[in-house]
Design an enzyme around this catalytic site. Sequence first.
Site, PDB file in Angstrom:
ATOM      1  N   TYR A 254     -56.114   2.434   5.936  1.00 24.80           N
ATOM      2  CA  TYR A 254     -56.281   2.591   7.162  1.00 24.80           C
ATOM      3  C   TYR A 254     -55.288   1.838   7.961  1.00 24.80           C
ATOM      4  O   TYR A 254     -54.779   0.867   7.755  1.00 24.80           O
ATOM      5  CB  TYR A 254     -57.611   2.119   7.808  1.00 24.80           C
ATOM      6  N   ALA A 296     -61.841  12.170  12.673  1.00 19.16           N
ATOM      7  CA  ALA A 296     -61.206  10.669  12.907  1.00 19.16           C
ATOM      8  C   ALA A 296     -60.725  10.095  11.664  1.00 19.16           C
ATOM      9  O   ALA A 296     -60.298   9.186  11.526  1.00 19.16           O
ATOM     10  CB  ALA A 296     -62.174   9.999  13.952  1.00 19.16           C
ATOM     11  N   ASP A 297     -61.094  10.699  10.386  1.00 20.13           N
ATOM     12  CA  ASP A 297     -61.018   9.722   9.171  1.00 20.13           C
ATOM     13  C   ASP A 297     -59.614  10.429   8.397  1.00 20.13           C
ATOM     14  O   ASP A 297     -59.876  10.058   7.193  1.00 20.13           O
ATOM     15  CB  ASP A 297     -62.074  10.034   8.401  1.00 20.13           C
ATOM     16  N   ALA A 298     -58.831  10.849   9.270  1.00 20.49           N
ATOM     17  CA  ALA A 298     -57.422  11.277   8.445  1.00 20.49           C
ATOM     18  C   ALA A 298     -56.583  10.127   8.325  1.00 20.49           C
ATOM     19  O   ALA A 298     -55.739  10.031   9.086  1.00 20.49           O
ATOM     20  CB  ALA A 298     -56.828  12.512   9.162  1.00 20.49           C
TER      21      ALA A 298
END
Length: 415
Positions: A254, A296-298
């Site tokens: 992240y 949102a998790d790209a």
Amino acid sequence: MAGTLHVWWNHRRVGRLTQDRHGDLSFDYERDWVEHPDSLALSASMPKRAETYRRRQCRPFFAGLLPDEGQREAVARALGVSPGNDFALLERLGGDVAGALQLLPADQSPDGNAPDRLPEPLDDAGLARVLDTLPTRPLLAGDGDLRLSLAGAQSKLPVVLVGGAVALPVPGQPTTHILKPQIDRFPGTTENESFAMRLAAAVGLDAAAVEPRAAGRTFLLVERYDRSVSKDGVSRIHQEDFCQALGVPPERKYAGEGGPAFRDCFALLRRVSARPAVDVLKLLDAAVFNLVVGNADAHGKNFSLLHDGRGPRLAPLYDLLATVAYPDLSPRLAMRIGRRGTLEEMDADGWARFARDGGLSLPLVRRRVVEVAERVAALAGQVAAELEQPGLDGAMLAELAGATVHRAKRCALTP
């Protein structure tokens, strides 16, 4: 415990991954591989060289071949090894990984493309047993002679198709598809990912082909873009995700934890892609699409480079999911856009900063935002309708389409 794994690339030995008695990893390319003008580096972060790559340099690539987070822990429990022991996990799972590689003990060599026995298709009962087993034994780790690995935090299994039916591969056989069961915690993930992936393809993005199926419960089949199927059999194609290419370990995937941000991803494509202008535009479109669809998790492990005969290039998109459909998941983007974390925060200044950070033309960014958003709004309902079939939740598909159209119209007004 010390040991050595030989790293093979389509039946040619690339080098050796070694763990010393202190548990430290190192990697050495074979001399012949380094000197051969046509041989490729394993990773953009590990160019060909005669000198040894120490743990800090080689671990991001090799650890990046393994499952993430809870999946890694569950696999380790099933195998009876420490979840922090990358070498032990690769020793037991490295027979078929993402890309062209196989990691095998020194006394083994890759099996040919025509194994001694053929895979047997699973009937509905067998398929149901696999789906029931995966949550507690990801990748069917430790089940017979299967040695399979895929990165990611979601339960999945590499498989092959026999006459269209799902089958477990035989030893050494390249898998051709990825089976993804429904996630129990989040209802409708099969419908959700099917919708997001099919919608991406419909609006003109390069996305892996997917097929939702049901066998008492739903699951998704994803066609592997890192495999080439011909009359002569299946060949592996090398790939690496952006974290591997940038030398970032998977636990820091992240951006907020030191992983790649969009500026790093654009810079990577300009540095290594054989067609940087095309791939930069593709990544821009992917960023816009993820914002519109609510994914949102790209993060850095959800974008990859494909190393095929056309040279390094951005791989097709994968793992697209409208995460905003699940209140328990953070709505904030894994890679912010112009320091904006949500669609609600996006404005003209956010897009202007995104353009500056990525070295992009602001008029180009504005045009692509509007074009992608308008295509999504026009096609979302059609894609949802085309996916409706027995076993799938039609109401959820319609709800996803409606929410996506709303987000698309809002996004088209932001630049």
